[in-house]
Motif scaffolding. Sequence first.
Motif, PDB file in Angstrom:
ATOM      1  N   SER A  17       0.848  -1.288   0.159  1.00 34.52           N
ATOM      2  CA  SER A  17       0.025  -0.230   0.082  1.00 34.52           C
ATOM      3  C   SER A  17       0.942   1.185   0.222  1.00 34.52           C
ATOM      4  CB  SER A  17      -0.763   0.029   1.217  1.00 34.52           C
ATOM      5  OG  SER A  17      -2.159  -1.218   1.225  1.00 34.52           O
ATOM      6  N   ARG A  19       0.187   5.905   0.197  1.00 31.71           N
ATOM      7  CA  ARG A  19      -0.896   6.867   0.480  1.00 31.71           C
ATOM      8  C   ARG A  19       0.244   8.578  -0.330  1.00 31.71           C
ATOM      9  NH1 ARG A  19      -3.864  10.655   5.866  1.00 31.71           N
ATOM     10  NH2 ARG A  19      -1.363  11.126   5.579  1.00 31.71           N
ATOM     11  N   SER A  21       0.194  11.853  -1.498  1.00 31.16           N
ATOM     12  CA  SER A  21      -0.854  13.300  -1.176  1.00 31.16           C
ATOM     13  C   SER A  21      -0.682  14.513  -2.377  1.00 31.16           C
ATOM     14  CB  SER A  21      -0.041  13.693  -0.535  1.00 31.16           C
ATOM     15  OG  SER A  21      -0.103  13.320   1.093  1.00 31.16           O
ATOM     16  N   THR A  70      -9.059   5.061  -3.122  1.00 32.67           N
ATOM     17  CA  THR A  70      -9.629   5.453  -2.246  1.00 32.67           C
ATOM     18  C   THR A  70      -9.358   6.804  -2.376  1.00 32.67           C
ATOM     19  OG1 THR A  70     -10.325   3.273  -1.012  1.00 32.67           O
ATOM     20  CG2 THR A  70     -11.118   5.953  -0.136  1.00 32.67           C
ATOM     21  N   TYR A  81      -6.040  12.913  -1.144  1.00 32.87           N
ATOM     22  CA  TYR A  81      -5.202  11.601  -1.044  1.00 32.87           C
ATOM     23  C   TYR A  81      -5.051  10.752  -1.746  1.00 32.87           C
ATOM     24  CZ  TYR A  81      -4.442  14.498   3.297  1.00 32.87           C
ATOM     25  OH  TYR A  81      -3.963  14.519   4.208  1.00 32.87           O
ATOM     26  N   GLN A  83      -5.427   6.683  -1.460  1.00 37.68           N
ATOM     27  CA  GLN A  83      -5.156   5.917  -0.934  1.00 37.68           C
ATOM     28  C   GLN A  83      -5.683   5.147  -1.863  1.00 37.68           C
ATOM     29  OE1 GLN A  83      -4.375   5.561   2.779  1.00 37.68           O
ATOM     30  NE2 GLN A  83      -3.577   3.159   1.896  1.00 37.68           N
ATOM     31  N   THR A  85      -4.907   0.325  -1.793  1.00 37.23           N
ATOM     32  CA  THR A  85      -4.281  -0.398  -1.487  1.00 37.23           C
ATOM     33  C   THR A  85      -3.796  -2.208  -2.341  1.00 37.23           C
ATOM     34  OG1 THR A  85      -6.673  -1.909  -1.025  1.00 37.23           O
ATOM     35  CG2 THR A  85      -5.112  -0.249   0.749  1.00 37.23           C
TER      36      THR A  85
END
Length: 126
Positions: A17, A19, A21, A70, A81, A83, A85
């Motif tokens: 994963s 994330r 930004s 997401t 953001y 996200q 995974t």
Amino acid sequence: QLQLVESGGGLVQPGGSLRLSCAASGFTLDGSAIGWFRQAPGKERERVSCISSSSTPNTYYADSVKGRFTISRDKDKNMVYLQMTSLKPEDTAVYYCAARRGVTYCSAYGSSYDYWGQGTQVTVSS
């Protein structure tokens, strides 16, 4: 100066994963649709996700990332953001955030976005 800056990319193993930004300076992201795009070497730029303005927070995901990625906003931090995974090698690309300043709804066309970040590299490899 109006600017978008992405961060959070890197090298991750398949199944991992990250994330990403997207930070804005010079304007507020609230009230603007924000998209995440990606471009892999030798491939066309692809929109992977988009979020409309916070007053009508609709989201969009490309079929290739649906259920794995997401998108979200933090209005107080003026950030968006992504996200990610269950990453796959085919997710390897440079990822860009883009803003439709003052336009609340998403567009599938990159040409509809006024501001772009410099991109952040995501590499999924074992």
